[in-house]
Write an enzyme that holds these catalytic residues in place. Structure first.
Site, PDB file in Angstrom:
ATOM      1  N   ASN A   7       0.751  -1.287  -0.136  1.00  0.00           N
ATOM      2  CA  ASN A   7       0.059  -0.075   0.053  1.00  0.00           C
ATOM      3  C   ASN A   7       0.986   1.341  -0.110  1.00  0.00           C
ATOM      4  OD1 ASN A   7      -1.397   2.337   1.130  1.00  0.00           O
ATOM      5  ND2 ASN A   7      -2.862   1.012   1.578  1.00  0.00           N
ATOM      6  N   ASP A   9      -0.035   4.204  -0.086  1.00  0.00           N
ATOM      7  CA  ASP A   9      -0.566   5.518   0.362  1.00  0.00           C
ATOM      8  C   ASP A   9       0.266   6.768   1.148  1.00  0.00           C
ATOM      9  OD1 ASP A   9      -3.139   4.789  -0.637  1.00  0.00           O
ATOM     10  OD2 ASP A   9      -3.847   4.096   1.498  1.00  0.00           O
ATOM     11  N   HIS A  10       1.206   6.187   2.203  1.00  0.00           N
ATOM     12  CA  HIS A  10       1.927   7.089   2.828  1.00  0.00           C
ATOM     13  C   HIS A  10       3.075   7.912   2.077  1.00  0.00           C
ATOM     14  CE1 HIS A  10      -0.573   6.263   6.139  1.00  0.00           C
ATOM     15  NE2 HIS A  10      -0.646   5.119   5.858  1.00  0.00           N
ATOM     16  N   ARG A  18       3.182  18.998   1.319  1.00  0.00           N
ATOM     17  CA  ARG A  18       3.488  20.174   0.519  1.00  0.00           C
ATOM     18  C   ARG A  18       2.910  20.485  -0.683  1.00  0.00           C
ATOM     19  NH1 ARG A  18       8.764  21.681   2.968  1.00  0.00           N
ATOM     20  NH2 ARG A  18       8.464  21.451   5.186  1.00  0.00           N
ATOM     21  N   HIS A  43      -5.367   3.622  -1.831  1.00  0.00           N
ATOM     22  CA  HIS A  43      -6.708   4.115  -0.985  1.00  0.00           C
ATOM     23  C   HIS A  43      -6.806   5.560  -1.560  1.00  0.00           C
ATOM     24  CE1 HIS A  43      -9.155   4.370   2.643  1.00  0.00           C
ATOM     25  NE2 HIS A  43      -9.886   4.644   1.717  1.00  0.00           N
ATOM     26  N   ARG A  45      -9.147   8.407  -0.747  1.00  0.00           N
ATOM     27  CA  ARG A  45     -10.053   8.625   0.137  1.00  0.00           C
ATOM     28  C   ARG A  45     -10.932  10.020  -0.284  1.00  0.00           C
ATOM     29  NH1 ARG A  45      -8.715   6.566   5.398  1.00  0.00           N
ATOM     30  NH2 ARG A  45     -10.307   7.957   6.227  1.00  0.00           N
ATOM     31  N   ARG A  49      -6.667  12.737   0.958  1.00  0.00           N
ATOM     32  CA  ARG A  49      -5.810  13.170   2.006  1.00  0.00           C
ATOM     33  C   ARG A  49      -4.183  12.763   1.607  1.00  0.00           C
ATOM     34  NH1 ARG A  49      -6.731   9.913   7.233  1.00  0.00           N
ATOM     35  NH2 ARG A  49      -8.970  10.887   7.320  1.00  0.00           N
ATOM     36  N   HIS A  50      -4.306  11.623   0.842  1.00  0.00           N
ATOM     37  CA  HIS A  50      -3.071  11.235   0.196  1.00  0.00           C
ATOM     38  C   HIS A  50      -3.116  10.695  -1.251  1.00  0.00           C
ATOM     39  CE1 HIS A  50      -5.048   7.446   1.529  1.00  0.00           C
ATOM     40  NE2 HIS A  50      -4.652   7.703   2.850  1.00  0.00           N
ATOM     41  N   GLU A  70      -8.636   0.565  -3.355  1.00  0.00           N
ATOM     42  CA  GLU A  70      -9.171   0.582  -2.176  1.00  0.00           C
ATOM     43  C   GLU A  70     -10.211   1.919  -1.998  1.00  0.00           C
ATOM     44  OE1 GLU A  70      -6.523  -0.114   1.340  1.00  0.00           O
ATOM     45  OE2 GLU A  70      -7.770   1.018   2.472  1.00  0.00           O
ATOM     46  N   THR A 100      -6.829   6.454  10.085  1.00  0.00           N
ATOM     47  CA  THR A 100      -6.692   5.458   9.134  1.00  0.00           C
ATOM     48  C   THR A 100      -8.127   4.522   9.085  1.00  0.00           C
ATOM     49  OG1 THR A 100      -5.510   3.437   8.185  1.00  0.00           O
ATOM     50  CG2 THR A 100      -5.351   3.867  10.880  1.00  0.00           C
ATOM     51  N   THR A 101      -8.320   3.520   8.475  1.00  0.00           N
ATOM     52  CA  THR A 101      -9.410   2.730   8.346  1.00  0.00           C
ATOM     53  C   THR A 101      -9.806   2.364   9.774  1.00  0.00           C
ATOM     54  OG1 THR A 101      -9.136   2.275   6.055  1.00  0.00           O
ATOM     55  CG2 THR A 101     -10.794   1.232   7.235  1.00  0.00           C
ATOM     56  N   GLU A 152     -11.103  -9.297   2.747  1.00  0.00           N
ATOM     57  CA  GLU A 152      -9.803  -8.652   3.463  1.00  0.00           C
ATOM     58  C   GLU A 152     -10.106  -8.655   5.005  1.00  0.00           C
ATOM     59  OE1 GLU A 152      -7.229  -5.905   1.741  1.00  0.00           O
ATOM     60  OE2 GLU A 152      -6.794  -5.181   3.745  1.00  0.00           O
ATOM     61  N   HIS A 192      -3.972  -4.173   7.747  1.00  0.00           N
ATOM     62  CA  HIS A 192      -4.192  -3.044   8.937  1.00  0.00           C
ATOM     63  C   HIS A 192      -3.235  -3.464  10.049  1.00  0.00           C
ATOM     64  CE1 HIS A 192      -6.254   0.355   9.847  1.00  0.00           C
ATOM     65  NE2 HIS A 192      -5.889  -0.038  11.075  1.00  0.00           N
ATOM     66  N   GLY A 193      -2.245  -2.554   9.905  1.00  0.00           N
ATOM     67  CA  GLY A 193      -1.462  -2.556  10.936  1.00  0.00           C
ATOM     68  C   GLY A 193      -0.302  -3.564  11.185  1.00  0.00           C
ATOM     69  N   GLY A 214       1.016  -1.152   4.267  1.00  0.00           N
ATOM     70  CA  GLY A 214       1.576  -0.154   3.916  1.00  0.00           C
ATOM     71  C   GLY A 214       2.535   0.579   4.677  1.00  0.00           C
ATOM     72  N   HIS A 215       1.783   1.115   6.005  1.00  0.00           N
ATOM     73  CA  HIS A 215       2.579   2.074   6.820  1.00  0.00           C
ATOM     74  C   HIS A 215       3.922   1.554   7.340  1.00  0.00           C
ATOM     75  CE1 HIS A 215       3.105   4.134  10.795  1.00  0.00           C
ATOM     76  NE2 HIS A 215       2.708   5.280   9.938  1.00  0.00           N
TER      77      HIS A 215
HETATM   78  N1  PXP Z   1      -5.861  -2.770   4.251  1.00  0.00           N
HETATM   79  C1  PXP Z   1      -6.704  -1.797   4.250  1.00  0.00           C
HETATM   80  C2  PXP Z   1      -8.178  -2.069   4.122  1.00  0.00           C
HETATM   81  C3  PXP Z   1      -6.631  -0.567   4.773  1.00  0.00           C
HETATM   82  O1  PXP Z   1      -7.626   0.317   4.988  1.00  0.00           O
HETATM   83  C4  PXP Z   1      -5.323  -0.355   4.811  1.00  0.00           C
HETATM   84  C5  PXP Z   1      -4.889   1.125   5.560  1.00  0.00           C
HETATM   85  O2  PXP Z   1      -4.977   2.007   4.529  1.00  0.00           O
HETATM   86  C6  PXP Z   1      -4.337  -1.479   4.842  1.00  0.00           C
HETATM   87  C7  PXP Z   1      -4.812  -2.599   4.491  1.00  0.00           C
HETATM   88  C8  PXP Z   1      -2.777  -1.025   5.151  1.00  0.00           C
HETATM   89  O3  PXP Z   1      -2.793  -0.909   6.440  1.00  0.00           O
HETATM   90  P1  PXP Z   1      -1.272  -0.351   7.292  1.00  0.00           P
HETATM   91  O4  PXP Z   1      -1.049   1.068   6.357  1.00  0.00           O
HETATM   92  O5  PXP Z   1      -1.581  -0.092   8.377  1.00  0.00           O
HETATM   93  O6  PXP Z   1      -0.279  -1.437   6.724  1.00  0.00           O
END
Ligand code: PXP
Length: 239
Positions: A7, A9-10, A18, A43, A45, A49-50, A70, A100-101, A152, A192-193, A214-215
């Protein structure tokens, strides 16, 4: 063999800080592909935001691995998905103020009865549909009724566990839900996480097809570079 979805996004979060043109999440997606990732997730949104529509458009033209969009199940985003045709869409709940979600979709809620037609519209255009849900048998049964390709599982409660015992409790719930979903013919993803430590227990669950992370990858990339961060995660999930 587990698959890795990265992912990005970050990477876009840093660019949007910026409102400039770098770092480009498209570049990150290309490096992740080169490092051996199986798919790229972005994702888009409601508040943008990203990642931006432009990121989806350029990634669709440049990425050779699976592209997963997503998104919240809104009409605006369905139109965007039908315009750019990512390989898959993962539908998530979305609250404007959340960091986040925060949780899975409640498929049993009457307000979500529109999802049957919504998912069908995406599937009719050749897009695989996945639903982000909690590890709950009733939610999985409802996902089956919606005739989607995958679920998921929300690993949020597992990844936020306060200690090993609590983590193991949630891992068992995820394991049971994954086995149930796969026995019913649903592909099972998780996200997620998930980080370089807590991924190890989830890797023991053979039924999980795809890890969406992702993160932790983007965070590690600051110090190791993006390619090494992706490779390190692939090593863990393929062990
Ligand atoms: N899957 C879903 C459905 C999410 O919403 C997210 C966060 O955007 C992720 C995976 C990835 O999560 P993380 O950035 O915490 O790894």
């Amino acid at each position: 063999m587990h698959r890795l979805g990265v992912n990005i996004d970050h990477v876009a979060t840093i660019r949007q800080a910026r409102l400039g043109s770098y770092p480009d999440p498209v570049f990150a997606a290309m490096i992740a592909e080169q490092a051996g990732a199986d798919n790229i997730t972005l994702h888009i949104r409601e508040d943008r935001r990203h990642t931006q529509e432009r990121d989806l458009e350029v990634m669709k033209k440049t990425i050779n691995i699976k592209l997963n969009l997503e998104m919240a199940a809104t009409e605006e985003l369905k139109e965007m998905a039908l315009k750019y045709l990512p390989d898959s869409c993962t539908l998530v709940p979305e609250k404007r103020a959340e960091l986040t979600t925060e949780g899975g979709l409640d498929l049993l809620h009457p307000a979500n009865s529109f999802l049957k037609k919504y998912c069908k519209d995406l599937k009719d255009s050749g897009i695989e549909v996945s639903l982000f849900i909690d590890a709950d048998k009733n939610q999985i049964e409802k996902a089956l009724e919606l005739e989607v390709d995958a679920i998921e599982i929300n690993s949020g409660r597992y990844s936020e566990a306060k200690n090993k015992k609590e983590a193991e409790h949630f891992a068992k719930i995820i394991e049971e839900a994954s086995k149930f979903a796969v026995s019913k013919g649903l592909k099972t993803h998780i996200g997620h996480g998930i980080n370089y430590e807590n991924a190890k227990r989830l890797v023991e669950i053979d039924e999980i097809d795809e890890f969406n992370i992702g993160h932790s990858i983007v965070s590690r990339a600051l110090f190791t570079g993006f390619e090494a961060a992706v490779r390190d995660m692939i090593k863990i999930i393929s062990e």
